[in-house]
Design an enzyme around this catalytic site. Sequence first.
Site, mmCIF file in Angstrom:
data_model
loop_
_atom_site.group_PDB
_atom_site.id
_atom_site.type_symbol
_atom_site.label_atom_id
_atom_site.label_comp_id
_atom_site.label_asym_id
_atom_site.label_seq_id
_atom_site.Cartn_x
_atom_site.Cartn_y
_atom_site.Cartn_z
ATOM 1 C CE LYS A 1 2.642 2.297 4.450
ATOM 2 N NZ LYS A 1 2.102 1.332 3.600
ATOM 3 C CE LYS B 1 -5.281 -1.739 2.017
ATOM 4 N NZ LYS B 1 -3.949 -2.334 2.026
ATOM 5 C CB THR C 1 -0.887 -0.098 1.401
ATOM 6 O OG1 THR C 1 -1.790 -1.130 1.132
ATOM 7 C CG2 THR C 1 -1.923 1.374 1.263
#
Length: 320
Positions: free
Chosen positions: A256, A188, A113
Site C-alpha cells: 500500500k 514517510k 501511513t
Amino acid sequence: MSEAERRWFPVMVVEPGKTRVGWIGTGVMGRWMCEHVLNKGYQVTVYNRTKGKAQPLLYKGAKWADSPKEVAEQSDVVFTIVGFPSDVREVYFGEKGILAGTRAGMILVDMTTTQPSLAKEIYEAAKAKGATALDAPVSGGDVGAKEARLSIMVGGEKEAFDAVLPLFEAMGKNIVYQGNPGSGQHTKMCNQIVIAGTMIGVCEALLYGYKAGLNLETMLQSISKGAAACWTLDNLAPRILQRNFDPGFFVEHFVKDMEITLKEAAAMNLCLPALALVHQLYVALKANGHGKKGTHALILALEQLSNTVMERKEGPSEQN
C-alpha cells in the site's frame, strides 16, 4: 502557510492526569505506542475494530469506547494508527467517525501511513470545526514501537506539534516537524523508498552469501559494521536467518505504501524505477499468500526466482 493562518489555533497545554487522550488502532505497533502514553500517566480511551487486541491496554487502565466518535467525545487529543487509507477515511469521516465527535480546540493526530492528500483533507475538516489535525507517520517497526524508539515525522500546525510533543516523546526518539499539512506523509514516502531499496539489497546479499557457501552470521558481522551498516541488517537479517517472518510491518501494508508513493511520483512526473521493481516483487509475494508476513519475507520471492531456499540456522543468531 502564513503566520496569520497559524495564529487561529488556541495553544493547548498537554499534561498527564489532565489531558484526555484517545487512541484508535491497537495493532502490532499501536498497542505499544498507546501503552507508553498510558505509562506516562495520561487518561486514555481506546477503540479498535477487534476489542480483544485492546485488552492489554484495558488491563492497564485504559477505558473502552464503542466507536471513534465516542473516543473523540471523551478526549482532548486523538491518535489514530490503522491499516489502509480506506480505514483512515472511515475512522475520520464515517457516520460514527472521529469528526462527528470533534469539538473546537481538539488536536487529531493520524499516525497511519496514508496519502498526503487525505492528510490535508482531514486537516481542513478539523479546521472547519475549530480543531486541528497533524499527520505523523512513524518508522521503526514493532521493535521501535515496543522500545519507544520510533522516528516520527510530522506535518500540520506548528503550534499543535509543540502542544503534543510530550506525547510524541513518550513513543519515539527522533521527532521532527516537517511543515505544512501532508508534509509528514510525504516524508514517510521518502522513508519507504529507502526501505524498499535497502530491503532488496539485504535479501540479495543473504541469498548471494548462501549460494557462495559463506557462514551468513560471520558475513553479517563484517558488513553490518562497514558502509553497508543499516537498521535492516541489524534487526531483520537475523530474523531471515531464523525463517521468522512474523510481522513488524505487514507486507500488504508496505505494498500500500509503495503504491501511494508511485502514484504521488507519477503526479510529479517523477520516474522511480527501483521502487517500481521492488513493488512488483512485493505484489508477487502478496499474491503467493504472504501478505500478513513481515516485510523481510521479501527473501521468499527472491528464493523462488532463483529456485534456492536458505536453510534455517540454529544458534546464537536467533533473536526476536
